[in-house]
Motif scaffolding. Structure first.
Motif, PDB file in Angstrom:
ATOM      1  N   LYS A 237     -75.785 -50.249 -71.020  1.00  0.00           N
ATOM      2  CA  LYS A 237     -75.247 -51.585 -70.892  1.00  0.00           C
ATOM      3  C   LYS A 237     -76.278 -51.816 -69.552  1.00  0.00           C
ATOM      4  CE  LYS A 237     -71.714 -55.123 -69.810  1.00  0.00           C
ATOM      5  NZ  LYS A 237     -70.073 -55.210 -69.388  1.00  0.00           N
ATOM      6  N   ARG A 238     -76.945 -52.654 -69.540  1.00  0.00           N
ATOM      7  CA  ARG A 238     -77.560 -52.923 -68.298  1.00  0.00           C
ATOM      8  C   ARG A 238     -77.791 -54.407 -67.886  1.00  0.00           C
ATOM      9  NH1 ARG A 238     -81.545 -50.504 -65.253  1.00  0.00           N
ATOM     10  NH2 ARG A 238     -83.205 -51.881 -64.280  1.00  0.00           N
ATOM     11  N   ASP A 239     -77.436 -54.942 -66.785  1.00  0.00           N
ATOM     12  CA  ASP A 239     -77.545 -56.299 -66.360  1.00  0.00           C
ATOM     13  C   ASP A 239     -76.714 -57.220 -67.284  1.00  0.00           C
ATOM     14  OD1 ASP A 239     -79.275 -55.521 -64.141  1.00  0.00           O
ATOM     15  OD2 ASP A 239     -81.070 -55.839 -65.293  1.00  0.00           O
ATOM     16  N   GLY A 240     -75.671 -56.696 -67.667  1.00  0.00           N
ATOM     17  CA  GLY A 240     -74.640 -57.506 -68.492  1.00  0.00           C
ATOM     18  C   GLY A 240     -75.066 -57.548 -69.976  1.00  0.00           C
ATOM     19  N   LYS A 241     -76.072 -56.918 -70.275  1.00  0.00           N
ATOM     20  CA  LYS A 241     -76.631 -56.926 -71.593  1.00  0.00           C
ATOM     21  C   LYS A 241     -76.311 -55.415 -72.448  1.00  0.00           C
ATOM     22  CE  LYS A 241     -79.763 -60.864 -71.657  1.00  0.00           C
ATOM     23  NZ  LYS A 241     -78.743 -61.633 -72.338  1.00  0.00           N
ATOM     24  N   TYR A 242     -76.159 -55.528 -73.698  1.00  0.00           N
ATOM     25  CA  TYR A 242     -75.808 -54.276 -74.327  1.00  0.00           C
ATOM     26  C   TYR A 242     -77.240 -53.848 -75.227  1.00  0.00           C
ATOM     27  CZ  TYR A 242     -71.063 -54.907 -73.296  1.00  0.00           C
ATOM     28  OH  TYR A 242     -69.820 -55.200 -72.538  1.00  0.00           O
ATOM     29  N   TYR A 243     -77.775 -52.683 -75.066  1.00  0.00           N
ATOM     30  CA  TYR A 243     -78.797 -52.453 -75.603  1.00  0.00           C
ATOM     31  C   TYR A 243     -78.656 -51.303 -76.530  1.00  0.00           C
ATOM     32  CZ  TYR A 243     -81.918 -54.909 -72.067  1.00  0.00           C
ATOM     33  OH  TYR A 243     -82.336 -55.540 -71.321  1.00  0.00           O
ATOM     34  N   CYS A 244     -78.865 -51.526 -77.901  1.00  0.00           N
ATOM     35  CA  CYS A 244     -78.535 -50.351 -78.930  1.00  0.00           C
ATOM     36  C   CYS A 244     -79.843 -49.733 -79.315  1.00  0.00           C
ATOM     37  CB  CYS A 244     -77.799 -51.011 -79.989  1.00  0.00           C
ATOM     38  SG  CYS A 244     -77.267 -49.452 -81.273  1.00  0.00           S
ATOM     39  N   PHE A 245     -79.998 -48.681 -78.809  1.00  0.00           N
ATOM     40  CA  PHE A 245     -81.327 -47.906 -79.159  1.00  0.00           C
ATOM     41  C   PHE A 245     -81.125 -47.091 -80.265  1.00  0.00           C
ATOM     42  CE2 PHE A 245     -81.290 -48.557 -74.458  1.00  0.00           C
ATOM     43  CZ  PHE A 245     -82.695 -48.307 -74.184  1.00  0.00           C
ATOM     44  N   VAL A 258     -88.289 -44.629 -81.612  1.00  0.00           N
ATOM     45  CA  VAL A 258     -87.135 -45.276 -81.027  1.00  0.00           C
ATOM     46  C   VAL A 258     -87.405 -46.582 -80.890  1.00  0.00           C
ATOM     47  CG1 VAL A 258     -85.411 -45.148 -79.149  1.00  0.00           C
ATOM     48  CG2 VAL A 258     -86.419 -43.127 -80.064  1.00  0.00           C
ATOM     49  N   ASP A 259     -86.783 -47.653 -81.067  1.00  0.00           N
ATOM     50  CA  ASP A 259     -86.555 -49.020 -80.893  1.00  0.00           C
ATOM     51  C   ASP A 259     -85.312 -49.298 -80.406  1.00  0.00           C
ATOM     52  OD1 ASP A 259     -88.369 -51.369 -80.693  1.00  0.00           O
ATOM     53  OD2 ASP A 259     -86.988 -51.988 -82.462  1.00  0.00           O
ATOM     54  N   TYR A 260     -85.124 -50.487 -80.172  1.00  0.00           N
ATOM     55  CA  TYR A 260     -83.813 -51.031 -79.722  1.00  0.00           C
ATOM     56  C   TYR A 260     -83.264 -52.371 -80.103  1.00  0.00           C
ATOM     57  CZ  TYR A 260     -86.178 -53.903 -76.243  1.00  0.00           C
ATOM     58  OH  TYR A 260     -87.337 -54.857 -75.741  1.00  0.00           O
ATOM     59  N   VAL A 261     -82.126 -53.012 -79.918  1.00  0.00           N
ATOM     60  CA  VAL A 261     -81.970 -54.285 -80.219  1.00  0.00           C
ATOM     61  C   VAL A 261     -80.980 -54.788 -79.032  1.00  0.00           C
ATOM     62  CG1 VAL A 261     -82.161 -54.655 -82.690  1.00  0.00           C
ATOM     63  CG2 VAL A 261     -80.139 -53.564 -81.675  1.00  0.00           C
ATOM     64  N   VAL A 262     -80.715 -55.865 -78.672  1.00  0.00           N
ATOM     65  CA  VAL A 262     -79.879 -56.237 -77.667  1.00  0.00           C
ATOM     66  C   VAL A 262     -78.913 -57.427 -77.988  1.00  0.00           C
ATOM     67  CG1 VAL A 262     -81.576 -57.852 -76.616  1.00  0.00           C
ATOM     68  CG2 VAL A 262     -80.289 -56.740 -75.034  1.00  0.00           C
ATOM     69  N   ALA A 263     -77.938 -57.311 -76.997  1.00  0.00           N
ATOM     70  CA  ALA A 263     -76.761 -58.326 -77.286  1.00  0.00           C
ATOM     71  C   ALA A 263     -75.867 -58.808 -76.099  1.00  0.00           C
ATOM     72  CB  ALA A 263     -75.801 -57.948 -78.289  1.00  0.00           C
ATOM     73  N   ASP A 264     -75.493 -59.704 -75.987  1.00  0.00           N
ATOM     74  CA  ASP A 264     -74.446 -60.229 -74.886  1.00  0.00           C
ATOM     75  C   ASP A 264     -73.131 -59.617 -74.782  1.00  0.00           C
ATOM     76  OD1 ASP A 264     -76.567 -61.856 -73.693  1.00  0.00           O
ATOM     77  OD2 ASP A 264     -75.976 -63.306 -74.808  1.00  0.00           O
ATOM     78  N   MET A 267     -69.895 -56.253 -79.612  1.00  0.00           N
ATOM     79  CA  MET A 267     -69.761 -56.346 -81.118  1.00  0.00           C
ATOM     80  C   MET A 267     -70.921 -57.116 -81.417  1.00  0.00           C
ATOM     81  SD  MET A 267     -67.275 -54.531 -82.289  1.00  0.00           S
ATOM     82  CE  MET A 267     -66.707 -55.169 -83.992  1.00  0.00           C
ATOM     83  N   GLY A 268     -71.899 -57.717 -80.631  1.00  0.00           N
ATOM     84  CA  GLY A 268     -72.837 -58.448 -81.101  1.00  0.00           C
ATOM     85  C   GLY A 268     -72.831 -59.938 -80.815  1.00  0.00           C
ATOM     86  N   ASP A 269     -73.589 -60.628 -81.534  1.00  0.00           N
ATOM     87  CA  ASP A 269     -74.961 -60.342 -82.350  1.00  0.00           C
ATOM     88  C   ASP A 269     -76.063 -59.735 -81.789  1.00  0.00           C
ATOM     89  OD1 ASP A 269     -73.444 -61.477 -84.825  1.00  0.00           O
ATOM     90  OD2 ASP A 269     -74.416 -63.500 -84.109  1.00  0.00           O
ATOM     91  N   TYR A 270     -76.617 -58.673 -82.329  1.00  0.00           N
ATOM     92  CA  TYR A 270     -77.837 -58.076 -81.701  1.00  0.00           C
ATOM     93  C   TYR A 270     -79.117 -58.609 -82.339  1.00  0.00           C
ATOM     94  CZ  TYR A 270     -74.923 -54.519 -79.850  1.00  0.00           C
ATOM     95  OH  TYR A 270     -73.912 -53.702 -78.905  1.00  0.00           O
ATOM     96  N   SER A 271     -80.084 -58.590 -81.454  1.00  0.00           N
ATOM     97  CA  SER A 271     -81.401 -59.191 -81.821  1.00  0.00           C
ATOM     98  C   SER A 271     -82.686 -58.523 -81.125  1.00  0.00           C
ATOM     99  CB  SER A 271     -81.397 -60.795 -81.474  1.00  0.00           C
ATOM    100  OG  SER A 271     -81.445 -60.896 -79.981  1.00  0.00           O
ATOM    101  N   ASP A 272     -83.754 -58.985 -81.335  1.00  0.00           N
ATOM    102  CA  ASP A 272     -84.904 -58.492 -80.506  1.00  0.00           C
ATOM    103  C   ASP A 272     -85.396 -57.294 -81.255  1.00  0.00           C
ATOM    104  OD1 ASP A 272     -87.170 -58.769 -78.999  1.00  0.00           O
ATOM    105  OD2 ASP A 272     -86.109 -57.662 -77.414  1.00  0.00           O
ATOM    106  N   GLN A 273     -85.153 -57.239 -82.507  1.00  0.00           N
ATOM    107  CA  GLN A 273     -85.568 -55.718 -83.126  1.00  0.00           C
ATOM    108  C   GLN A 273     -87.325 -55.714 -83.045  1.00  0.00           C
ATOM    109  OE1 GLN A 273     -84.458 -55.777 -87.163  1.00  0.00           O
ATOM    110  NE2 GLN A 273     -85.641 -53.863 -87.868  1.00  0.00           N
ATOM    111  N   GLY A 274     -87.700 -54.593 -82.792  1.00  0.00           N
ATOM    112  CA  GLY A 274     -89.366 -54.338 -82.829  1.00  0.00           C
ATOM    113  C   GLY A 274     -89.795 -54.295 -84.075  1.00  0.00           C
TER     114      GLY A 274
END
Length: 350
Positions: A237-245, A258-264, A267-274
């Motif tokens: 968790k960084r700056d209020g966002k959850y990064y799932c690597f 290794v990549d990541y997705v991010v959510a507010d 439990m998601g929703d997670y987005s920004d898949q590489g």
């Protein structure tokens, strides 16, 4: 990110670092024995790393090698963590991770057989981070009854609620998804029971995550798939966002990374898949299969460090490596994989 960018970030980190006397220098691998899938727990100033042992038993008859360190660079081997709960030598033991809660250490691990790819996640406990751990007798239950259920990652949110990220198989190709292993998250009712309502975190959408084309899947009657793999979640968790690597592709190739997705919300929703492995990936003729990592703070309490495995030059074992994470305007990036001496200093945080 290109290799040139990696070098730039490394130089920037060194340029902004403290004096040479205050720097800790390392050269990968920091542990040259077999240490796949290093799950790292930080407890009372000590780093504890737990590694996959597969079907092998260590000299003490246990599985999951345990290492400890006070600086992430120098590691001590303590043997095995878990007495196998069965005498079945066909069982494989994968992907250990340990969480600490209310005076108890909980070891989450995957166990199953390769011939049918039937794996479950189990829990063992100890009153010491070094173990020995004892299996609690019951597997965790995936809400959809997945036959392949691996790579558990326990995560405690700021309010004290625990969540569990793990990898499972999907065979549909709806909405542009690829068939293969993806990651879900569920809430832990307590440290040994899931709520049973998993939510999808990330599934494969891009070519780089291909594990094997025309792969026969034994648990599906040897039906053929172009099988994609997304596995090994780790949440920051960084700056209020959850990064799932996560790690993706075939673990034996330079495509693995290794990549990541991010959510507010956790439990998601997670987005920004590489569309490629943006955080860490292999280098042809130099580093193969870097990934299945943990992320912990260095001893300065500020610098995020990835602890990951990569193959030795002869492809006989996966060794443990470390490299700093840099938070850039474009997202998190790893200063690596490195093979030359590096100064583990506070990376420039942007």
């Amino acid at each position: 990110m290109t290799r040139a960018c990696s070098i730039v970030f490394a130089l920037l980190a060194l340029a902004g670092a403290a004096s040479a006397e205050e720097r800790a220098t390392y050269t990968n691998p920091v542990y040259s024995g077999g240490m796949p899938d290093p799950g790292v727990l930080v407890h009372e100033g000590t780093y504890y790393a737990f590694g996959t042992t597969g079907a092998d038993r260590l000299a003490d008859g246990r599985v999951f090698r345990v290492l400890s360190s006070t600086d992430l660079v120098n590691w001590t081997d303590h043997g095995g963590a878990l007495a196998p709960p069965t005498d079945d030598n066909n069982k494989q033991y994968w992907a250990p991770e340990v969480a600490y809660h209310d005076g108890v250490f909980y070891l989450y691990y995957s166990v199953g057989t390769l011939h049918d790819l039937n794996f479950e996640i189990r829990v063992a406990t100890s009153d010491s981070p070094l173990g020995p751990y004892k299996d609690n007798g019951l597997p965790l239950e995936d809400g959809a009854g997945a036959p392949f259920f691996i790579d558990g990652h326990p995560y405690e949110d700021d309010d004290g609620q625990w969540y569990f990220f793990y990898a499972k198989d999907f065979t549909d190709t709806d909405a542009g998804f690829r068939a293969g292993t993806g990651i879900v998250v569920d809430r832990l009712i307590d440290m040994t029971e899931l709520a049973g309502d998993p939510k999808v975190v990330v599934r494969a959408r891009h070519d780089w995550t291909l594990f094997e084309a025309n792969r026969a899947m034994p648990m599906l009657g040897d039906k053929m798939f172009d099988w994609h793999t997304i596995e090994a979640p780790w949440v920051v968790k960084r700056d209020g966002k959850y990064y799932c690597f996560y790690s993706g592709s075939n673990f034996g190739t330079t495509n693995y990374g290794v990549d990541y997705v991010v959510a507010d919300s956790v439990m998601g929703d997670y987005s920004d898949q590489g569309r490629y492995a943006r955080v860490l990936r292999g280098v042809t003729d130099l580093v193969r299969g870097p990934g299945h990592h943990s992320i912990v703070k260095a001893t300065d309490g500020k610098t995020d460090v990835a602890v990951y495995h990569a193959w030795d030059p002869n492809m006989t074992r996966r060794e443990m490596c470390i490299d700093p994470i840099v938070w850039t305007p474009y997202g998190p990036r790893c200063v690596g994989p490195t093979v030359a001496p590096v100064e583990l200093t506070p990376a420039i945080q942007r």
